[in-house]
Design a protein around this motif. Sequence first.
Motif, PDB file in Angstrom:
ATOM      1  N   ASP A  86       0.844  -1.199   0.000  1.00 53.07           N
ATOM      2  CA  ASP A  86       0.000   0.000   0.000  1.00 53.07           C
ATOM      3  C   ASP A  86       0.877   1.246   0.000  1.00 53.07           C
ATOM      4  O   ASP A  86       1.633   1.489   0.937  1.00 53.07           O
ATOM      5  N   GLY A  88      -0.206   4.230   0.209  1.00 53.05           N
ATOM      6  CA  GLY A  88      -0.825   5.323   0.956  1.00 53.05           C
ATOM      7  C   GLY A  88      -1.477   6.332   0.042  1.00 53.05           C
ATOM      8  O   GLY A  88      -2.153   7.264   0.507  1.00 53.05           O
ATOM      9  N   SER A 113       3.100  -1.377   4.225  1.00 51.01           N
ATOM     10  CA  SER A 113       2.750   0.035   4.086  1.00 51.01           C
ATOM     11  C   SER A 113       3.968   0.901   3.793  1.00 51.01           C
ATOM     12  O   SER A 113       4.917   0.953   4.584  1.00 51.01           O
ATOM     13  N   ASP A 116       4.348   3.634   6.514  1.00 47.31           N
ATOM     14  CA  ASP A 116       5.066   3.252   7.732  1.00 47.31           C
ATOM     15  C   ASP A 116       6.565   3.437   7.562  1.00 47.31           C
ATOM     16  O   ASP A 116       7.263   3.885   8.493  1.00 47.31           O
TER      17      ASP A 116
END
Length: 322
Positions: A86, A88, A113, A116
């Motif tokens: 992902d 974001g 992510s 992150d």
Amino acid sequence: MTTTTTNEVLTDVTTDLAPRASTDQPVLSQLDVLEAEAILVIREVTAELERPVLLFSGGKDSVVMLHLAAKAFWPAPVPFPVLHVDTGHNFPEVLAYRDATVERLGLRLEVASVQDWIDDGRLRERPDGTRNPLQTRPLLDAIARHRFDGVFGGGRRDEEKARAKERIVSLRDEFGQWDPRNQRPELWSLFNPRHRPGEHVRAFPLSNWTELDVWRYVEREGIELPDLYYAHEREVVERDGMLIAVGPWSPPRDGEAVERRRVRYRTVGDMSCTGAVESDAATVADVVAEVAATRVTERGATRADDRLSEAAMEDRKKEGYF
């Protein structure tokens, strides 16, 4: 008195020896052959590996690949988890579709992510704001952390020339990197996913499919896709020859005029680098007709990250990208 010539005898013998088509034997369509090959790849690689995973973003190729995996093991459940890297910056409707599909099929979803990695300083935002090139390190980290030894990807050879020269089953070294010169032969549909500790393989069941094949299969199988693959009204700006959706991660730049147009997406990725195309194709049949008439691949027409250089995709694949 009737005489028989040598040529007539040879003709009769040849005719007798020639195989006759059986009226009872079914003839496979092109989609049947592609489906059978993809299911073979999924089953063979799954049988050989201990911890496979399937990349699932909610895009059309990953949706078709997951549909094939479900058919490959039906009535048993899909025997491996799905992984989404992902950025974001994904389209909200695609994430909603991803979550609904995972719940419907009872799958385990792992999410790597990019945000992150940016938050804890392991990655930095790019000056152009695009995050697609930042997916490689979170992907490799997720593969190492979960000890996945095989990764199913939805890449197709018609998309881009770097993908055109990669094998269906592709070896990645202990750093997750791809060496185009170190590829295994795949004669007679024999695939070799064996690897040493620390290495893993990528498998591409849709390698021999085209964008048109994918859409014809979606039509035949009645596969549901996110709505943005069909014509809809959206605010966009023209940027570098593409229509970029106006949103929180892709605001209009100075001098760019925001217009409301009827568009659809041919491919789905990072919202900041994926362009739409003007279209009135509101149904699967409309999209099939539209794709049949186009002469530019979806990545070539709508992905800004592939335009960074002539070898942008190959460079990223060598580093460990999809």
